[in-house]
Design a protein around this motif. Structure first.
Motif, PDB file in Angstrom:
ATOM      1  N   PHE A 231      68.225  12.119 136.246  1.00 25.16           N
ATOM      2  CA  PHE A 231      66.776  12.230 136.225  1.00 25.16           C
ATOM      3  C   PHE A 231      66.355  13.570 135.631  1.00 25.16           C
ATOM      4  O   PHE A 231      65.753  13.653 134.576  1.00 25.16           O
TER       5      PHE A 231
ATOM      6  N   GLU B 280      58.457  -0.594 137.053  1.00 21.34           N
ATOM      7  CA  GLU B 280      59.890  -0.691 136.786  1.00 21.34           C
ATOM      8  C   GLU B 280      60.442   0.648 136.304  1.00 21.34           C
ATOM      9  O   GLU B 280      61.493   1.111 136.745  1.00 21.34           O
ATOM     10  N   GLN B 281      59.693   1.243 135.402  1.00 14.73           N
ATOM     11  CA  GLN B 281      60.085   2.551 134.878  1.00 14.73           C
ATOM     12  C   GLN B 281      60.090   3.604 135.992  1.00 14.73           C
ATOM     13  O   GLN B 281      60.991   4.428 136.087  1.00 14.73           O
TER      14      GLN B 281
ATOM     15  N   ARG C 236      64.918   6.813 141.333  1.00 12.46           N
ATOM     16  CA  ARG C 236      66.180   6.487 141.987  1.00 12.46           C
ATOM     17  C   ARG C 236      67.185   7.621 142.002  1.00 12.46           C
ATOM     18  O   ARG C 236      67.831   7.866 143.012  1.00 12.46           O
TER      19      ARG C 236
ATOM     20  N   GLN D 177      65.006  -3.978 142.441  1.00  9.92           N
ATOM     21  CA  GLN D 177      63.921  -3.365 141.670  1.00  9.92           C
ATOM     22  C   GLN D 177      62.540  -3.596 142.325  1.00  9.92           C
ATOM     23  O   GLN D 177      61.889  -2.634 142.707  1.00  9.92           O
TER      24      GLN D 177
ATOM     25  N   ARG E 237      63.135   3.428 138.089  1.00 12.03           N
ATOM     26  CA  ARG E 237      64.271   4.044 137.402  1.00 12.03           C
ATOM     27  C   ARG E 237      64.193   5.559 137.490  1.00 12.03           C
ATOM     28  O   ARG E 237      65.187   6.242 137.664  1.00 12.03           O
ATOM     29  N   THR E 238      62.987   6.090 137.383  1.00 10.31           N
ATOM     30  CA  THR E 238      62.811   7.544 137.430  1.00 10.31           C
ATOM     31  C   THR E 238      63.164   8.111 138.802  1.00 10.31           C
ATOM     32  O   THR E 238      63.834   9.133 138.908  1.00 10.31           O
TER      33      THR E 238
ATOM     34  N   ARG F   2      73.739   5.665 140.283  1.00  9.37           N
ATOM     35  CA  ARG F   2      72.955   6.858 140.205  1.00  9.37           C
ATOM     36  C   ARG F   2      72.532   7.107 138.769  1.00  9.37           C
ATOM     37  O   ARG F   2      73.267   6.874 137.844  1.00  9.37           O
ATOM     38  N   ARG F   3      71.344   7.537 138.580  1.00  5.49           N
ATOM     39  CA  ARG F   3      70.910   7.817 137.227  1.00  5.49           C
ATOM     40  C   ARG F   3      70.507   9.264 137.089  1.00  5.49           C
ATOM     41  O   ARG F   3      70.054   9.898 138.023  1.00  5.49           O
TER      42      ARG F   3
ATOM     43  N   ILE G  66      73.658   0.820 144.202  1.00  2.18           N
ATOM     44  CA  ILE G  66      72.703   1.184 143.181  1.00  2.18           C
ATOM     45  C   ILE G  66      73.228   2.401 142.460  1.00  2.18           C
ATOM     46  O   ILE G  66      73.453   3.433 143.066  1.00  2.18           O
TER      47      ILE G  66
ATOM     48  N   GLU H  60      70.011  -6.456 140.742  1.00  6.43           N
ATOM     49  CA  GLU H  60      69.019  -5.483 140.306  1.00  6.43           C
ATOM     50  C   GLU H  60      67.617  -6.105 140.243  1.00  6.43           C
ATOM     51  O   GLU H  60      66.623  -5.445 140.522  1.00  6.43           O
TER      52      GLU H  60
END
Lengths: 505, 425
Positions: B13, A375-376, A382, A121, A379-380, B10-11, B8, A117
């Protein structure tokens, strides 16, 4: 966050605007030498917006102003020479990615093997941040083009770590250079050699994977005139093209290494050309020379560039022109792209469906988003990119993300939800520069009233006025939402961003 | 190389909003998740089976899946990779015999009871006759159902559903699991690409979402808009899926599906079949089969994929229970791999391969093959398994026998299928 809170954040300051005056911004758009011909929709297109939508990741208030200032010709030349563009705006945004992205993949592997990661990232983050904020937009589009053309899948084995070098030293270094150099760099790239199993390709046991894809995908194309025997012969030519192992280099660096002992040094015949015995490492170079100057390769690259910048099925005329430019220039990519951007086919191009990544970035650019916390932001983004199937570098097969509408048109729901998220300020890690948006309205003399703002924003985002039918739906939705013009504008813009027109560029 | 396992995770959102309005009144006798849409009009003859089409992306080495353990040449060609014979007591993991000549890779042991019960069958020496060894061409031709030709813009399942006049108006007749539709489904009436039933809705509060959806419908159905069909399919699917209470779905017989996208797609397919939403075709992909290097034998890379496949299929079989009588599962790959292993303990692209079928009306033979051996003179190009049963023969028979479509000749144009005799008369 409820809608009212959002209104406060996104369009704060609306009331303070001078809503006094003035006309349609589109009416003032310069219509120069490139005035397009043809279909009525295309006729009405603003050439500046068309150029920006096709050449970049999408309009921003700043960019539209810039292009209107310097003009179309100057903008194309500026973008073809990215080194002349100051891109220091990205420095603070990319600061935290620098340590990882400047390192050798082998060293990263040794340090972070169990913490993938920490490499994924910054790799994905830098790609997204540059797409959103870089001023070298054409360059970034070309980086994406070559990342697909020489696609490696970061999910396979150690490719993730090696992709850091591949992205930096192969793709980004050669994106507007000479094709043969790019091809050679890719053939020496540890990421590619590992991904397509050439590290296993040895005289005693040839592995055909790289050889086949080299011809099918990187150069000639599937019907480009090679045979199954050619696949076997090319595989033999690349026996021994491998990577340095962790044991051999004290610091763990992984680089290209030719392993003479594993090379098949007998004579070969590739595409009818004899390669004499004893060529060693030069065998591979000879094959790359043959492939790079083959007419099928010129057509392959011309077709793919035309598909990227013009349409899913580009006209034969532009493929001929671009392929001729490729051949005449010795495979100079900048020359080929310049020819495409000046072609009638480019200026008359029908709407092209945006890929999910492009679409996501274009939403953010249209609303003047800036990266606050990379970084945030990764995450948003992805989750939605995953649902739509386009997290960068995660296309499993070596053909790269497909560049045709058919591949992407089934994820409309996520596009609609992204439009809502962008409009309602839920893109954590980035924020919309509302001052820039309000400033653009003010500069163009747009009163902060529902219909003028939506008309102006449609022209800004789509490069054409809304049709009467589109307009009536958008205005009705906006007005039906609330009596408050700010709320109406927000809702109307969300619908515009989710509308079919914004799915295209 | 091909692999689709995402590294990766999954998240989430988009925040979950309230589900769309329009839930049906629950019927007391039914589980809460089962909305009972009853898309089969009761006056009509029962529809054909639900088709579940599983594609192993990357060219699966099916010689190591349905193993010809009675063939010495197999063992000679694969000194590193061959799966030990069923009677090889020196090996812990070995072929599970099916008929004295062919047997299952040991990772397929969860499927053995289903084979023994006559509800699974392998077909060997099969595939698409076009000579290409390119993944992309081979998949494309196979899914279009027109080897060697791009004349048809759609896919074989799409043409089948479009030609099937069964009165089914459900928006969920055809589902492709993933972010985009499989080529095989193209041409279906309103096919839907789906990943998660639960997440399939527009964000925001219900009233706003409903109004937005209505406006989107107006925009996407303006004349000349080529996204028209995609948008309408999306909108209809949102509406219907909002009524499937998948959170409370419990598979039958305490079945647990394997983790991952493959298991999730099978589990959701089962839920939709049992919910009677009108599903007729479900396409599921399992990637990672392009094993040029370190393929493994009884254990290893390919064995792990086979475990996923077997556990998923076994769970689906158990979950469907008696409903398996109206489901046909077919498993295929774009090509098989070379008979001779390569020097990297892997296999390169080949030609013929094997297919798997799961259905309650199979003829009871565990393996159907016109096997010609592995001698170089019978192999394709001297090195690859030849094709003695065209995959279109298998699919045509499924279409006409199990899917209730009498127009199967139009689904594979310019091809006259020969019956294989896969099903009970």
């Amino acid at each position: 966050m409820n809608r009212r809170q959002f209104l406060g954040s996104l369009f704060a300051g609306a009331a303070a605007l001078n809503t006094a005056s003035l006309g349609q911004a589109l009416a003032s758009a310069p219509r120069g030498a490139f005035s397009p011909l043809g279909q009525s929709g295309i006729d009405a297109r603003d050439p500046v917006i068309h150029l920006i939508r096709r050449l970049t990741y999408g309009v921003t208030p700043e960019l539209v102003t810039h292009v209107r200032q310097i003009g179309i010709e100057a903008f194309i030349e500026e973008q073809l020479n990215p080194d002349t563009i100051d891109d220091s705006i990205l420095d603070p945004v990319l600061q935290d990615t620098r340590d990882i992205l400047s390192e050798n993949g082998g060293v990263l592997l040794r340090q972070l093997e169990a913490r993938r990661e920490q490499v994924a990232q910054p790799l994905i983050g830098a790609t997204a941040a540059r797409a959103i904020m870089s001023r070298r937009q054409l360059y970034e589009r070309m980086v994406a083009f070559w990342s697909d053309h020489f696609s490696v899948f970061v999910g396979k084995g150690i490719v993730l770590f090696l992709k850091v070098d591949d992205d930096r030293d192969v793709i980004r270094t050669k994106a507007l250079g000479v094709f043969r150099e790019m091809l050679g760099a890719s053939a020496h790239s540890p990421a590619m050699l590992f991904y397509l199993d050439n590290v296993q390709n040895e005289a005693s046991a040839p592995n055909e994977n790289y050889a086949r894809e080299l011809m099918e995908l990187h150069t000639l194309g599937v019907n480009g005139g090679y045979t199954e025997d050619d696949v076997k012969e090319v595989a033999r030519a690349f026996t021994g093209w491998s990577i340095s192992g962790r044991r051999e280099d004290g610091d763990g660096r992984i680089n290209f290494q030719f392993r003479r002992l594993f090379h098949d040094d007998d004579a070969k015949t590739v595409l009818g050309t004899e390669i004499a015995a004893g060529g060693g490492e030069q065998d591979g170079e000879t094959v790359l020379d043959l492939l790079a100057r083959h007419p099928s390769t010129a057509r392959m690259i011309a077709t793919k560039l035309a598909r990227r910048f013009i349409s899913d099925n580009p006209p034969a005329s532009i493929i001929d022109t671009a392929a001729a430019a490729f051949t005449a220039s010795g495979g100079d990519i900048r020359t080929v792209v310049r020819v495409i951007l000046h072609s009638d086919e480019f200026w008359q191009a029908p709407p092209k469906f945006k890929q999910p990544f492009e679409h996501t970035i274009s939403l953010m650019r249209a609303l003047a988003y800036r990266v606050i916390d990379l970084e945030q932001l990764v995450r948003t983004l992805r989750g939605p990119l995953d649902v739509m199937g386009q997290i960068p570098f995660t296309w499993a097969t070596p053909d790269g993300f497909p560049d045709v509408m058919e591949a992407w048109q089934d994820s409309l729901l996520m596009r609609w939800n992204l439009a809502l998220a962008a409009m309602y300020g839920e893109v954590a890690g980035a924020e919309s520069n509302t001052d820039a948006l309000m400033g653009m309205l003010a500069e163009n003399g747009i009163p902060f009233e529902t219909e003028p703002v939506l008309d102006f924003m449609a022209g800004y985002m789509l490069g054409r006025p809304l049709s009467a039918d589109e307009r009536s739906v958008v205005i009705a939705f906006a007005n039906g939402n609330s009596a408050d013009p700010t709320q109406q504008i927000i809702a109307g813009l969300a619908l515009l961003l989710a509308s079919p027109a914004f799915q295209y560029k | 190389m091909i692999a689709t396992k995402k590294t990766i995770s999954r998240r989430q959102f988009i925040k979950r909003g309230a589900a769309m309005s329009g839930a049906l009144a629950a019927q007391a006798a039914l589980p809460a998740w089962m909305p009972r849409f009853a898309f089969a009009p009761p006056q009509q003859a029962p529809r054909g089976d639900v088709l579940v089409s599983i594609f192993l992306r990357g060219g699966a080495d099916t010689l190591n899946v349905i193993v010809p353990h009675g063939e010495d040449a197999y063992y000679q060609a694969r000194p590193q990779l061959a799966i030990p014979r069923p009677d090889d007591s020196s090996a812990e993991l070995r072929v599970i015999d099916l008929d004295g000549f062919f047997g299952l890779h040991p990772a397929l042991s969860p499927l053995l009871p289903i084979f023994q019960g006559g509800e699974m069958m392998a077909i060997h020496n099969t595939g698409s006759p076009h000579e290409t060894r390119s993944h992309f061409e081979a998949m494309d031709y196979m899914e279009r159902g027109t080897p060697g030709s791009y004349d048809q813009p759609d896919g074989w399942i799409g043409r089948h559903l479009a030609a099937l006049n069964n009165g089914n108006t459900s928006p969920l007749r055809a589902i492709g699991w993933g972010s985009s539709l499989q080529q095989a489904l193209r041409g279906s009436p309103s096919p839907v690409a789906l990943q998660s039933i639960i997440d399939y809705h527009l964000a925001g509060d219900a009233a706003f979402a409903a109004r937005m959806l209505e406006s989107l419908t107006s925009l996407y159905t303006l004349p000349g808009e080529s996204l028209n069909d995609s948008a309408l399919a999306t909108e209809s699917a949102i509406e219907m899926l909002s009524q499937v209470n998948y959170q409370t779905y419990r598979p039958q017989n305490g079945t647990e599906y394997p983790e991952g996208e493959f298991g999730a797609a099978l589990r959701q397919t089962a839920a939709l079949i049992r919910a009677e939403v009108g599903l007729e075709a479900s396409c599921i992909d399992l990637g990672g089969w392009d094993t040029h290097v370190n393929q493994g034998g009884a254990e290893g890379q390919q064995a792990r994929l086979l475990t996923q496949l077997a556990e998923g299929l076994a769970a689906f079989h158990a979950d469907m229970g008696a409903d398996m009588s109206r489901v046909t599962v077919v498993v295929m790959s774009e090509f098989g791999r070379r008979v001779q292993e390569n020097g990297g303990r892997g296999t390169d692209h080949g030609h013929g391969g094997a297919m798997l079928l799961m259905n309650g009306a199979l003829n009871g033979t565990p393996v159907t093959a016109r096997w010609v051996g592995l001698a170089p003179e019978v192999l394709d190009r001297g090195e690859d398994l030849p094709i003695t049963i065209d995959y279109r023969d298998v699919l045509s028979e499924i279409i006409s026998t199990r899917l209730g479509n009498t127009a199967s000749s139009t689904i594979f144009p310019n091809y006259t299928a020969s019956p294989v005799g896969l099903f009970r008369a």
